[in-house]
Structures are given as C-alpha cells and as structure tokens.
Write a protein that holds these residues in place. Structure first.
Motif, PDB file in Angstrom:
ATOM      1  N   ARG A 228       9.833  -3.782   1.023  1.00 15.20           N
ATOM      2  CA  ARG A 228       8.923  -3.519   1.876  1.00 15.20           C
ATOM      3  C   ARG A 228       8.393  -2.211   1.377  1.00 15.20           C
ATOM      4  NH1 ARG A 228      10.678  -3.202   7.524  1.00 15.20           N
ATOM      5  NH2 ARG A 228       8.628  -3.752   8.030  1.00 15.20           N
ATOM      6  N   ARG A 229       9.192  -1.215   0.915  1.00 17.68           N
ATOM      7  CA  ARG A 229       8.504   0.156   0.579  1.00 17.68           C
ATOM      8  C   ARG A 229       7.356  -0.136  -0.497  1.00 17.68           C
ATOM      9  NH1 ARG A 229      12.677   2.228  -1.008  1.00 17.68           N
ATOM     10  NH2 ARG A 229      13.393   3.271   0.731  1.00 17.68           N
ATOM     11  N   GLY A 230       7.737  -0.895  -1.365  1.00 15.53           N
ATOM     12  CA  GLY A 230       6.584  -1.134  -2.106  1.00 15.53           C
ATOM     13  C   GLY A 230       5.193  -1.744  -1.934  1.00 15.53           C
ATOM     14  N   ARG A 231       5.413  -2.691  -0.791  1.00 14.82           N
ATOM     15  CA  ARG A 231       4.385  -3.294  -0.133  1.00 14.82           C
ATOM     16  C   ARG A 231       3.635  -2.394   0.706  1.00 14.82           C
ATOM     17  NH1 ARG A 231       4.209  -6.656   4.709  1.00 14.82           N
ATOM     18  NH2 ARG A 231       6.735  -6.511   4.789  1.00 14.82           N
ATOM     19  N   PHE A 232       4.317  -1.439   1.319  1.00 18.59           N
ATOM     20  CA  PHE A 232       3.619  -0.309   2.224  1.00 18.59           C
ATOM     21  C   PHE A 232       2.902   0.488   1.494  1.00 18.59           C
ATOM     22  CE2 PHE A 232       7.192  -0.987   5.706  1.00 18.59           C
ATOM     23  CZ  PHE A 232       6.561  -1.993   6.074  1.00 18.59           C
ATOM     24  N   LEU A 233       3.431   1.034   0.352  1.00 18.47           N
ATOM     25  CA  LEU A 233       2.747   1.699  -0.689  1.00 18.47           C
ATOM     26  C   LEU A 233       1.544   1.244  -1.123  1.00 18.47           C
ATOM     27  CD1 LEU A 233       5.739   3.244  -2.526  1.00 18.47           C
ATOM     28  CD2 LEU A 233       4.302   4.572  -1.032  1.00 18.47           C
ATOM     29  N   ARG A 234       1.630   0.011  -1.453  1.00 17.76           N
ATOM     30  CA  ARG A 234       0.397  -0.639  -1.909  1.00 17.76           C
ATOM     31  C   ARG A 234      -0.827  -0.776  -0.908  1.00 17.76           C
ATOM     32  NH1 ARG A 234       4.270  -3.843  -4.527  1.00 17.76           N
ATOM     33  NH2 ARG A 234       4.135  -5.416  -2.782  1.00 17.76           N
ATOM     34  N   HIS A 235      -0.284  -0.906   0.438  1.00 20.64           N
ATOM     35  CA  HIS A 235      -1.105  -0.931   1.441  1.00 20.64           C
ATOM     36  C   HIS A 235      -1.804   0.264   1.753  1.00 20.64           C
ATOM     37  CE1 HIS A 235      -2.750  -2.126   5.550  1.00 20.64           C
ATOM     38  NE2 HIS A 235      -2.337  -1.138   5.980  1.00 20.64           N
TER      39      HIS A 235
END
Length: 335
Positions: free
Chosen positions: A94-101
C-alpha cells in the motif's frame, strides 16, 4: 501578526465552532465570539475542532511538525517518502501505491482543473497533497486549499514550493469550514465525500460558503463500479449492504476504515437535499495528460471508457457502473 480580522486571498476566515470573527494574533487566531484560540501548526493555521479518524490531534500535529522540520531539506518525493518512513502501520504494498498516487496527483489535477471557472475565488475541500492546486494556480486561478490532515498540507506546501508557487493552506474539517457565508465562486472536492461520516452535512457546509450562483464540482468513485474500489483494491465492495462492509474488509485482511462510496443517483439526491440547483451527475472525461500517467492496462481501459462516453446509451451505462462520477450544481439566489 496584529489584531486585524483573519483574511486569506480576499476571503474571510471565521471560527469553525461559532462562525465568530477571528483575530489575527502572533500565537494563532482567537475567536471574538466564543473565545476559542487556535494554534499555528507546522507554520499552518490550524482551525480544526477534531482530527481525522487515523490520528488524534496531538499525534497528528506532532507528525506534521516532524515533516515541517524536514521540509527545507528535501523535495516532494523525499518528503512523501519521509512520511511513510515515520508511519509504521502502512503495509509495503500500500505504501508503494500511495507514493505513486502522490507522484501522479498533478495529472489528475490537470483534468479536474479544466472544470473550474477561470475567474473568482475557488476553494478545494480535501486538497490533500496539492495535486489540483498546482495546475489551478499555474493557470492563474485564485484557489485556496483546506484539509483535515495538517501532515498532508505540509506535503502540499512542499509541492507548491517545488513548482515555484505559493497558496493558502488551512487545516480544518470539511463538515465545519472556517469561512464566513458566501465567500467562494466555486467549491471543488475530489475523492473526499466517500471518507466523510455525514456527506449530507458536508454538502450543506460547502453550499454555505458558496456565493449565490456559485458552482459546486465534486468527483468521487462510483459505489456500483465494475472496477475495483480504489481505496482498498477489492471488487464489488459497493454492491454489499453497507453494514456488511466492515466485516468483509476484516475477512479480507484489510485493516482500513471502510469507504462509503456513493452512486451517481445518491449524489444527486444529496445535492437536491442541500438546496442546490441545475444538478448534473455525469461521467468525467479523461484527458490524454492524465491517461499517460497510468499503467498500460489502465490506459487501454481508458480508451474503451473514452469511446463509450461518446454515445448516449453507453454513457448512461457508465454513469451507473463506471469508475467515477462528476457532480456539477449551482447555489440558488443569484441576482
């Protein structure tokens, strides 16, 4: 600061508790009505009566101050990564997804900015890390941002600084906005209403700060989308009875607050209940600049989506089960 009324970009801030006049003081605003005092947190005016559901006010303010201490030494990406380095309750995926967002937020903001009026005062409710603020300010629009999370406002300020911009950022609740009545020509919110405990109250509050004839523009994920929920990554969440959703999330090991997405019809009903006029709930287009920021599989889906928008029947189907709806409405009472 002195003892003048608190004014930002020509709009007048007011006490979120009693709507009283706020005096501008060095240590933070003070209300002349109820006597409440409000702090400055991480260099931001903090007019919250409560924090978000993830952190209490003390912990949230401490996290914002930690980011503020790092802010001069880094850029947007570095500050976003620093946030998740000090946040240990977010899984790596989820951290990776949030950073991409966060990194791609301006592409989506550019799409939404095309819906905004060219003139007049604009308020973005739930501005987050500033993805809409950047294209709006670059285009010469007068826009202010408010968010209940001061930690995200610090990141938004870093984004603006990286782009050579500056703007008004205020920490406050979407349901208790710290502005006097009839202040803005437009209010805009993106992917916010599904996070609120009382979306009807929030809409009434947004209408309150609109000038007569002002526009409300809201984007939100569709409850009945046939794609996965963007917040938790699960399919069919909105098709469940709402009271079942928390149990289902626990069963699927998603330890998150359940989003309360609305359908296009529910959005229209809330807008009517808030007294808005000229209500339209449609499916927004996806400009090429936004599509280019997405993975290949999603870009292919966008091409199908864009083609479907061009035809009346398939557009109506998208309104019912597409990924996103857009609400446009007007406050009555214009001369």
């Amino acid at each position: 600061m002195d003892h003048h009324h608190l004014v930002e970009q020509g709009t007048t801030l007011a006490c979120p508790a009693c709507r009283g006049v706020l005096l501008d003081r060095t240590e933070g605003p003070v209300c002349t009505g109820c006597g409440r005092s409000f702090p400055l947190v991480a260099g931001l005016v903090d007019l919250r009566l409560k924090s978000d559901r993830y952190l209490d006010l003390k912990a949230e303010r401490a996290k914002a101050e930690r980011l503020h201490a790092l802010e001069p030494e880094t850029d947007l990406q570095g500050l976003a990564e620093a946030y998740y380095a000090i946040t240990d309750d977010v899984l790596d995926a989820r951290r990776g997804r949030f950073l991409r967002h966060i990194a791609g937020a301006e592409a989506r903001g550019e799409a939404l900015a095309t819906r905004l009026p060219r003139e007049g005062a604009i308020l973005e409710v739930g501005c987050g890390t500033g993805g809409l603020l950047v294209p709006a300010l670059r285009s010469g629009r007068s826009i202010e941002g408010v968010d209940i999370a001061s930690r995200w406002l610090v990141v938004a300020r870093r984004r603006l600084t990286d782009r050579g911009l500056s703007g008004t950022l205020v920490a406050a609740s979407a349901e208790r906005l710290p502005w006097s009545d009839d202040q803005f020509d437009a209010v805009v919110a993106d992917s916010l209403i599904e996070h609120l405990d009382d979306p009807g109250q929030a809409l009434r509050e947004w209408v309150r700060v609109l000038k007569p004839g002002g526009r409300l523009i809201v984007w939100s994920p569709n409850r009945f989308t046939l794609t996965t929920d963007p917040h938790v990554g699960l399919w069919g969440l909105g098709w469940l009875p709402r009271q079942w959703v928390p149990s289902y999330l626990r069963l699927r090991l998603r330890q998150v607050w359940p989003p309360r997405t609305l359908s296009a019809n529910e959005a229209g009903q809330l807008a009517r209940a808030a007294g808005l006029r000229g209500i339209e709930v449609d499916v927004p287009g996806v400009p090429e600049t936004w599509a280019r920021s997405l993975p290949l599989r999603q870009r292919r889906g966008i091409r199908v989506y864009s083609a479907a928008r061009k035809h009346r029947l398939t557009r109506a189907l998208l309104r019912a089960i597409g990924p996103l709806w857009e609400l446009n409405a007007t406050k009555g009472g214009a001369a």
